[in-house]
Design a protein around this motif. Structure first.
Motif, PDB file in Angstrom:
ATOM      1  N   SER A  20     -24.349  21.498  22.321  1.00  0.00           N
ATOM      2  CA  SER A  20     -24.452  22.880  22.810  1.00  0.00           C
ATOM      3  C   SER A  20     -24.252  22.894  24.300  1.00  0.00           C
ATOM      4  O   SER A  20     -24.772  22.036  25.014  1.00  0.00           O
ATOM      5  CB  SER A  20     -25.837  23.459  22.479  1.00  0.00           C
ATOM      6  N   GLN A  57     -19.633  31.722  27.164  1.00  0.00           N
ATOM      7  CA  GLN A  57     -20.634  30.964  26.436  1.00  0.00           C
ATOM      8  C   GLN A  57     -20.015  29.744  25.750  1.00  0.00           C
ATOM      9  O   GLN A  57     -20.710  28.781  25.468  1.00  0.00           O
ATOM     10  CB  GLN A  57     -21.316  31.862  25.398  1.00  0.00           C
ATOM     11  N   LYS A  58     -18.747  29.809  25.434  1.00  0.00           N
ATOM     12  CA  LYS A  58     -18.045  28.677  24.832  1.00  0.00           C
ATOM     13  C   LYS A  58     -17.097  28.070  25.844  1.00  0.00           C
ATOM     14  O   LYS A  58     -16.330  28.773  26.491  1.00  0.00           O
ATOM     15  CB  LYS A  58     -17.256  29.128  23.591  1.00  0.00           C
ATOM     16  N   SER A  59     -17.168  26.749  25.952  1.00  0.00           N
ATOM     17  CA  SER A  59     -16.272  26.068  26.868  1.00  0.00           C
ATOM     18  C   SER A  59     -14.850  26.090  26.314  1.00  0.00           C
ATOM     19  O   SER A  59     -14.647  26.303  25.113  1.00  0.00           O
ATOM     20  CB  SER A  59     -16.728  24.620  27.050  1.00  0.00           C
ATOM     21  N   ASP A  62     -14.664  23.741  23.309  1.00  0.00           N
ATOM     22  CA  ASP A  62     -15.205  24.266  22.062  1.00  0.00           C
ATOM     23  C   ASP A  62     -14.303  25.353  21.482  1.00  0.00           C
ATOM     24  O   ASP A  62     -14.086  25.425  20.270  1.00  0.00           O
ATOM     25  CB  ASP A  62     -16.603  24.841  22.287  1.00  0.00           C
ATOM     26  N   SER A  63     -13.786  26.215  22.343  1.00  0.00           N
ATOM     27  CA  SER A  63     -12.906  27.290  21.884  1.00  0.00           C
ATOM     28  C   SER A  63     -11.652  26.738  21.226  1.00  0.00           C
ATOM     29  O   SER A  63     -11.172  27.269  20.217  1.00  0.00           O
ATOM     30  CB  SER A  63     -12.534  28.202  23.057  1.00  0.00           C
ATOM     31  N   LEU A  66     -12.596  25.441  17.731  1.00  0.00           N
ATOM     32  CA  LEU A  66     -12.779  26.555  16.805  1.00  0.00           C
ATOM     33  C   LEU A  66     -11.443  27.154  16.380  1.00  0.00           C
ATOM     34  O   LEU A  66     -11.243  27.502  15.210  1.00  0.00           O
ATOM     35  CB  LEU A  66     -13.659  27.628  17.449  1.00  0.00           C
ATOM     36  N   GLU A 244     -19.962  26.619  16.559  1.00  0.00           N
ATOM     37  CA  GLU A 244     -20.225  27.971  17.036  1.00  0.00           C
ATOM     38  C   GLU A 244     -21.669  28.147  17.493  1.00  0.00           C
ATOM     39  O   GLU A 244     -21.949  28.946  18.382  1.00  0.00           O
ATOM     40  CB  GLU A 244     -19.920  28.985  15.926  1.00  0.00           C
TER      41      GLU A 244
END
Length: 245
Positions: A20, A57-59, A62-63, A66, A244
């Motif tokens: 996270s 909120q998402k680096s 991470d994006s 996803l 997520e």
């Protein structure tokens, strides 16, 4: 030798946790006269700042994961969408546990004989020449491991370790299993192919009479092909959910 399918159960991959990333939203404060209305541009600035912070909120890492996971789920779902497989075949009831890489089939023979088959998902393959005019072409045949337990309610069961190929079943081992578990390392007997040919055929006929035959092998390969697709999509969705969070 430990029981084949019991060992396969323990080979399931352990769960993983996604990392996270915590980004702290700046605490913006505006000094103003209590009776003076807030200018519109300040209100818009606060709203824009809040939306921008939520987007961060998402680096980017991470994006990107996803995005790739969503793309793979869409591809797998559209290329060969999984369907609800039949849970009964020729008297056998199929117990399919979502998330597990094996299934159990249960059936009966005669008045006092029960049959339990534990089957793995695809656990191997061999390359064979492809049928047709092109002698250089190759084809892949997938393998499923089976443990067939024949019980008459006594202290011991007769167990068969088998290989399920796309169009037939082969016996690898035949041994006696003590139900009380007193023998942790049962004698597995010689390789099936070392038996006299007549004995091999008699044992194969013994299984065929109980529905463990080539038709069952065809069913298992169709079932596992669909389960393989279903479990893959389920894994992708769970992975995406963890990223997520």
């Amino acid at each position: 030798m430990a029981r084949l399918v019991q060992a396969s159960r323990k080979s399931l991959l352990s769960p993983f946790r996604a990392l996270s990333l915590h980004i702290f939203e700046p605490n913006l404060q505006f000094s103003r006269h209590p009776n003076r209305p807030i200018p519109n541009f300040l209100t818009q600035t606060q709203t824009t700042t809040h939306l921008s912070t939520a987007a961060l909120q998402k680096s980017p890492f991470d994006s990107n994961i996803l995005r790739l996971l969503r793309k793979e789920i869409q591809y797998q779902s559209e290329y060969a969408p999984p369907h609800q497989s039949a849970l009964e075949f020729n008297g056998f009831i199929v117990d399919d546990r979502p998330g597990n890489q094996w299934i159990t089939l249960r059936g009966k023979f005669g008045e006092n004989e029960t049959i339990k088959i534990e089957a793995t998902m695809f656990d191997g393959s061999v390359v064979v020449p492809k049928s047709g005019d092109d002698s250089t072409a190759e084809d892949v045949r997938l393998h499923i491991s089976l443990l067939v337990d024949i019980s008459k309610g006594g202290e011991c069961d007769l167990e068969f370790v088998c290989s399920s190929w796309p169009d037939h079943i082969e016996i690898q081992k035949v041994y006696v299993y003590q139900r009380d578990g007193s023998s942790k390392w049962p004698y597995m007997g010689p390789n099936f192919r070392d038996f006299d040919k007549k004995l091999q055929n008699a044992l194969l006929d013994f299984l065929k009479a109980r529905g463990v035959n080539n038709d069952l092998s065809v069913f298992l390969h169709q079932f596992m092909a669909n389960k393989d697709r279903t479990e893959l999509i389920r894994w992708l969705e769970k992975t995406m959910s963890l990223v997520e969070d």
